[in-house]
Design a protein around this motif. Sequence first.
Motif, PDB file in Angstrom:
ATOM      1  N   PRO A 173       2.759  -7.242  17.274  1.00 19.57           N
ATOM      2  CA  PRO A 173       3.779  -8.044  16.584  1.00 19.57           C
ATOM      3  C   PRO A 173       3.970  -7.591  15.140  1.00 19.57           C
ATOM      4  CG  PRO A 173       1.816  -9.374  17.114  1.00 19.57           C
ATOM      5  CD  PRO A 173       1.587  -8.016  17.662  1.00 19.57           C
ATOM      6  N   LYS A 174       5.217  -7.743  14.658  1.00 14.20           N
ATOM      7  CA  LYS A 174       5.524  -7.407  13.267  1.00 14.20           C
ATOM      8  C   LYS A 174       4.631  -8.222  12.340  1.00 14.20           C
ATOM      9  CE  LYS A 174      10.190  -5.798  13.888  1.00 14.20           C
ATOM     10  NZ  LYS A 174      11.580  -5.829  13.480  1.00 14.20           N
ATOM     11  N   GLY A 175       4.130  -7.546  11.305  1.00 10.54           N
ATOM     12  CA  GLY A 175       3.273  -8.218  10.333  1.00 10.54           C
ATOM     13  C   GLY A 175       1.806  -8.235  10.702  1.00 10.54           C
ATOM     14  N   SER A 176       1.470  -7.814  11.933  1.00 11.93           N
ATOM     15  CA  SER A 176       0.059  -7.824  12.339  1.00 11.93           C
ATOM     16  C   SER A 176      -0.692  -6.686  11.644  1.00 11.93           C
ATOM     17  CB  SER A 176      -0.076  -7.690  13.860  1.00 11.93           C
ATOM     18  OG  SER A 176       0.323  -6.401  14.281  1.00 11.93           O
ATOM     19  N   THR A 177      -1.980  -6.894  11.489  1.00 15.93           N
ATOM     20  CA  THR A 177      -2.828  -5.891  10.846  1.00 15.93           C
ATOM     21  C   THR A 177      -2.813  -4.583  11.631  1.00 15.93           C
ATOM     22  OG1 THR A 177      -4.236  -7.654   9.991  1.00 15.93           O
ATOM     23  CG2 THR A 177      -5.162  -5.438   9.994  1.00 15.93           C
ATOM     24  N   ALA A 178      -2.886  -4.672  12.944  1.00 14.18           N
ATOM     25  CA  ALA A 178      -2.905  -3.470  13.784  1.00 14.18           C
ATOM     26  C   ALA A 178      -1.608  -2.679  13.630  1.00 14.18           C
ATOM     27  CB  ALA A 178      -3.126  -3.843  15.242  1.00 14.18           C
ATOM     28  N   ARG A 179      -0.483  -3.374  13.656  1.00 10.71           N
ATOM     29  CA  ARG A 179       0.813  -2.694  13.521  1.00 10.71           C
ATOM     30  C   ARG A 179       0.916  -2.008  12.157  1.00 10.71           C
ATOM     31  NH1 ARG A 179       6.124  -3.683  16.148  1.00 10.71           N
ATOM     32  NH2 ARG A 179       7.736  -2.918  14.751  1.00 10.71           N
TER      33      ARG A 179
ATOM     34  N   MET B  55       0.675   3.025   8.952  1.00  8.32           N
ATOM     35  CA  MET B  55       0.080   3.799   7.867  1.00  8.32           C
ATOM     36  C   MET B  55      -0.468   5.128   8.414  1.00  8.32           C
ATOM     37  SD  MET B  55      -2.921   2.810   5.081  1.00  8.32           S
ATOM     38  CE  MET B  55      -2.958   1.197   5.755  1.00  8.32           C
ATOM     39  N   ILE B  56      -1.093   5.090   9.574  1.00  6.88           N
ATOM     40  CA  ILE B  56      -1.597   6.322  10.199  1.00  6.88           C
ATOM     41  C   ILE B  56      -0.426   7.232  10.552  1.00  6.88           C
ATOM     42  CG2 ILE B  56      -2.822   7.277  12.193  1.00  6.88           C
ATOM     43  CD1 ILE B  56      -4.517   4.630  12.143  1.00  6.88           C
TER      44      ILE B  56
ATOM     45  N   GLN C 218       2.455   7.428   9.023  1.00  2.00           N
ATOM     46  CA  GLN C 218       2.925   8.026   7.772  1.00  2.00           C
ATOM     47  C   GLN C 218       1.985   9.144   7.307  1.00  2.00           C
ATOM     48  OE1 GLN C 218       4.148   5.200   4.667  1.00  2.00           O
ATOM     49  NE2 GLN C 218       4.108   3.634   6.258  1.00  2.00           N
ATOM     50  N   THR C 219       0.687   8.899   7.406  1.00  2.05           N
ATOM     51  CA  THR C 219      -0.294   9.902   7.003  1.00  2.05           C
ATOM     52  C   THR C 219      -0.158  11.156   7.858  1.00  2.05           C
ATOM     53  OG1 THR C 219      -1.816   8.157   6.288  1.00  2.05           O
ATOM     54  CG2 THR C 219      -2.765  10.347   6.707  1.00  2.05           C
ATOM     55  N   ALA C 220      -0.039  10.968   9.156  1.00  2.00           N
ATOM     56  CA  ALA C 220       0.113  12.110  10.060  1.00  2.00           C
ATOM     57  C   ALA C 220       1.423  12.846   9.776  1.00  2.00           C
ATOM     58  CB  ALA C 220       0.071  11.642  11.513  1.00  2.00           C
ATOM     59  N   GLY C 221       2.510  12.106   9.551  1.00  2.00           N
ATOM     60  CA  GLY C 221       3.797  12.734   9.263  1.00  2.00           C
ATOM     61  C   GLY C 221       3.770  13.550   7.987  1.00  2.00           C
ATOM     62  N   LEU C 222       3.185  12.998   6.939  1.00  2.00           N
ATOM     63  CA  LEU C 222       3.099  13.752   5.689  1.00  2.00           C
ATOM     64  C   LEU C 222       2.127  14.925   5.819  1.00  2.00           C
ATOM     65  CD1 LEU C 222       3.343  10.910   3.059  1.00  2.00           C
ATOM     66  CD2 LEU C 222       5.032  12.675   3.569  1.00  2.00           C
ATOM     67  N   SER C 223       1.129  14.779   6.684  1.00  2.00           N
ATOM     68  CA  SER C 223       0.233  15.904   6.963  1.00  2.00           C
ATOM     69  C   SER C 223       0.991  17.038   7.652  1.00  2.00           C
ATOM     70  CB  SER C 223      -0.950  15.447   7.824  1.00  2.00           C
ATOM     71  OG  SER C 223      -1.734  14.509   7.126  1.00  2.00           O
TER      72      SER C 223
ATOM     73  N   LEU D 202       0.876  14.889  17.341  1.00  2.00           N
ATOM     74  CA  LEU D 202       0.408  13.978  18.399  1.00  2.00           C
ATOM     75  C   LEU D 202      -0.040  12.638  17.821  1.00  2.00           C
ATOM     76  CD1 LEU D 202      -1.566  16.397  20.754  1.00  2.00           C
ATOM     77  CD2 LEU D 202       0.522  15.120  21.298  1.00  2.00           C
ATOM     78  N   ILE D 203      -0.752  12.668  16.710  1.00  4.80           N
ATOM     79  CA  ILE D 203      -1.179  11.421  16.074  1.00  4.80           C
ATOM     80  C   ILE D 203       0.044  10.616  15.632  1.00  4.80           C
ATOM     81  CG2 ILE D 203      -2.354  10.448  14.054  1.00  4.80           C
ATOM     82  CD1 ILE D 203      -4.367  12.825  14.332  1.00  4.80           C
ATOM     83  N   ALA D 204       1.016  11.287  15.018  1.00  2.00           N
ATOM     84  CA  ALA D 204       2.227  10.589  14.569  1.00  2.00           C
ATOM     85  C   ALA D 204       2.961   9.950  15.749  1.00  2.00           C
ATOM     86  CB  ALA D 204       3.145  11.549  13.815  1.00  2.00           C
ATOM     87  N   VAL D 205       3.094  10.689  16.832  1.00  2.00           N
ATOM     88  CA  VAL D 205       3.814  10.189  18.005  1.00  2.00           C
ATOM     89  C   VAL D 205       3.074   9.022  18.653  1.00  2.00           C
ATOM     90  CG1 VAL D 205       4.496  10.788  20.369  1.00  2.00           C
ATOM     91  CG2 VAL D 205       5.058  12.329  18.483  1.00  2.00           C
ATOM     92  N   VAL D 206       1.787   9.196  18.895  1.00  2.00           N
ATOM     93  CA  VAL D 206       1.023   8.152  19.576  1.00  2.00           C
ATOM     94  C   VAL D 206       0.992   6.876  18.736  1.00  2.00           C
ATOM     95  CG1 VAL D 206      -1.297   7.484  20.345  1.00  2.00           C
ATOM     96  CG2 VAL D 206      -0.349   9.719  20.978  1.00  2.00           C
ATOM     97  N   THR D 207       0.754   7.009  17.432  1.00  2.00           N
ATOM     98  CA  THR D 207       0.647   5.796  16.611  1.00  2.00           C
ATOM     99  C   THR D 207       1.970   5.042  16.529  1.00  2.00           C
ATOM    100  OG1 THR D 207       0.945   7.119  14.589  1.00  2.00           O
ATOM    101  CG2 THR D 207      -1.323   6.564  15.235  1.00  2.00           C
ATOM    102  N   ILE D 208       3.092   5.752  16.456  1.00  2.00           N
ATOM    103  CA  ILE D 208       4.369   5.026  16.348  1.00  2.00           C
ATOM    104  C   ILE D 208       4.740   4.400  17.692  1.00  2.00           C
ATOM    105  CG2 ILE D 208       6.085   6.839  16.814  1.00  2.00           C
ATOM    106  CD1 ILE D 208       6.140   4.218  13.969  1.00  2.00           C
ATOM    107  N   GLU D 209       4.375   5.054  18.782  1.00  2.00           N
ATOM    108  CA  GLU D 209       4.663   4.479  20.098  1.00  2.00           C
ATOM    109  C   GLU D 209       3.785   3.249  20.365  1.00  2.00           C
ATOM    110  OE1 GLU D 209       7.186   5.233  22.013  1.00  2.00           O
ATOM    111  OE2 GLU D 209       7.787   6.970  20.828  1.00  2.00           O
ATOM    112  N   VAL D 210       2.507   3.320  19.999  1.00  2.00           N
ATOM    113  CA  VAL D 210       1.586   2.203  20.214  1.00  2.00           C
ATOM    114  C   VAL D 210       1.893   1.057  19.252  1.00  2.00           C
ATOM    115  CG1 VAL D 210      -0.858   1.524  20.061  1.00  2.00           C
ATOM    116  CG2 VAL D 210      -0.225   3.667  21.176  1.00  2.00           C
ATOM    117  N   HIS D 211       2.341   1.386  18.067  1.00  2.00           N
ATOM    118  CA  HIS D 211       2.597   0.382  17.028  1.00  2.00           C
ATOM    119  C   HIS D 211       3.605  -0.670  17.496  1.00  2.00           C
ATOM    120  CE1 HIS D 211       6.360   0.385  14.659  1.00  2.00           C
ATOM    121  NE2 HIS D 211       5.705  -0.090  13.632  1.00  2.00           N
ATOM    122  N   ASP D 212       4.544  -0.283  18.346  1.00  2.00           N
ATOM    123  CA  ASP D 212       5.553  -1.217  18.844  1.00  2.00           C
ATOM    124  C   ASP D 212       4.976  -2.288  19.766  1.00  2.00           C
ATOM    125  OD1 ASP D 212       7.625  -0.068  17.424  1.00  2.00           O
ATOM    126  OD2 ASP D 212       8.192   1.292  19.046  1.00  2.00           O
ATOM    127  N   ALA D 213       3.759  -2.080  20.259  1.00  2.00           N
ATOM    128  CA  ALA D 213       3.136  -3.053  21.147  1.00  2.00           C
ATOM    129  C   ALA D 213       2.560  -4.244  20.384  1.00  2.00           C
ATOM    130  CB  ALA D 213       2.030  -2.381  21.964  1.00  2.00           C
TER     131      ALA D 213
END
Length: 174
Positions: free
Chosen positions: A36-42, A47-48, A50-55, A23-34
């Motif tokens: 802009p590229k290069g932004s701190t939030a994105r 990174m979250i 990736q962490t969730a996916g490797l978890s 759920l963390i992996a899905v939510v973070t990748i879906e929200v990340h698209d909102a």
Amino acid sequence: MQYELKYSFAMRALHWLVVVAVLIAVVTIEVHDAFPKGSTARTALFMIHQTAGLSVLALMVLRVFARWMTQAVPPALGSQWMQRTARATHGALYVLMVAMPVLGVMALAWSGKPIQPFGSNLTLPAVQDKTLAGVAKELHEAGATAVYIVVGLHAAAALWHELILKDRLLRRML
């Protein structure tokens, strides 16, 4: 038929930890698209992700070992097609939960980008190959659709057992 046997504590805990990590992996990748590229939030959301996916990968490795080390509860009763469908669905879930993080890591490695779980900055010793990176990324993204479908079927079947058949099957994992 009512099911009174539960999966081992390890299997139940790992199941629900995988659910949370997915759920963390899905939510973070879906929200990340909102963002802009290069932004701190994105960047932070990726990174979250990736962490969730490797978890998920680490938890699935533990889950496979726990499954080998513990006696399984008997399979659900029902028609042959239901039993085959349940086995196929569980098999698909195991494959997807291992393949998705591996494909994501390989997409990054082949593109020459670092893997950044838990804020680290890891570089795999992989030859950069844009074609392989693109294929791995496409498979990773297609796999996400497969995850949505298979997890949806799995959850629907669990709810069907609980609410329609009222056989308490779902409670084996609670």
